[in-house]
Design a protein around this motif. Sequence first.
Motif, mmCIF file in Angstrom:
data_model
loop_
_atom_site.group_PDB
_atom_site.id
_atom_site.type_symbol
_atom_site.label_atom_id
_atom_site.label_comp_id
_atom_site.label_asym_id
_atom_site.label_seq_id
_atom_site.Cartn_x
_atom_site.Cartn_y
_atom_site.Cartn_z
ATOM 1 N N ILE A 235 0.864 -1.184 0.000
ATOM 2 C CA ILE A 235 0.000 0.000 0.000
ATOM 3 C C ILE A 235 0.894 1.225 0.000
ATOM 4 N N GLU A 236 0.546 2.185 -0.838
ATOM 5 C CA GLU A 236 1.249 3.470 -0.840
ATOM 6 C C GLU A 236 0.262 4.574 -0.504
ATOM 7 N N VAL A 237 0.735 5.553 0.254
ATOM 8 C CA VAL A 237 -0.049 6.738 0.591
ATOM 9 C C VAL A 237 0.646 7.950 0.000
ATOM 10 N N ASP A 238 -0.083 8.741 -0.765
ATOM 11 C CA ASP A 238 0.446 10.006 -1.268
ATOM 12 C C ASP A 238 0.172 11.046 -0.181
ATOM 13 N N ARG A 239 1.182 11.324 0.611
ATOM 14 C CA ARG A 239 1.014 12.219 1.760
ATOM 15 C C ARG A 239 0.802 13.673 1.336
ATOM 16 N N ASP A 240 1.086 13.973 0.072
ATOM 17 C CA ASP A 240 0.844 15.337 -0.419
ATOM 18 C C ASP A 240 -0.644 15.613 -0.590
ATOM 19 N N ILE A 241 -1.443 14.570 -0.815
ATOM 20 C CA ILE A 241 -2.882 14.799 -1.003
ATOM 21 C C ILE A 241 -3.747 14.188 0.098
ATOM 22 N N GLY B 181 -6.310 12.978 5.922
ATOM 23 C CA GLY B 181 -6.636 12.353 7.190
ATOM 24 C C GLY B 181 -8.122 12.201 7.452
ATOM 25 N N HIS B 182 -8.917 12.028 6.408
ATOM 26 C CA HIS B 182 -10.363 11.867 6.582
ATOM 27 C C HIS B 182 -10.723 10.620 7.391
ATOM 28 N N THR C 232 -3.180 13.360 7.965
ATOM 29 C CA THR C 232 -2.557 12.274 7.198
ATOM 30 C C THR C 232 -2.957 10.934 7.813
ATOM 31 N N VAL C 233 -2.391 9.875 7.292
ATOM 32 C CA VAL C 233 -2.678 8.545 7.808
ATOM 33 C C VAL C 233 -1.373 7.784 7.972
#
Length: 66
Positions: free
Chosen positions: A3-9, A12-13, A30-31
């Motif tokens: 799993i990858e998270v794009d921390r720029d977008i 943290g919903h 963020t997550v």
Amino acid sequence: MRIEVDRDICQGHGMCEMEAPELFRAKADTVDLLDPAPDESRRDEVERAVQYCPTQALRIIDDQEG
């Protein structure tokens, strides 16, 4: 599967945490990935987390993709 998270977008919903609480921990903006390479048995919940991310910040990388 990774799993990858794009921390720029990521904002943290927390939708990912609602779908897969053992894999994601939402913060204010963020997550955190609790397991960035979960077992294939978790694919359904990871796919739901990706699907319901309002900012489309999550991505599944299949092992064969490298």
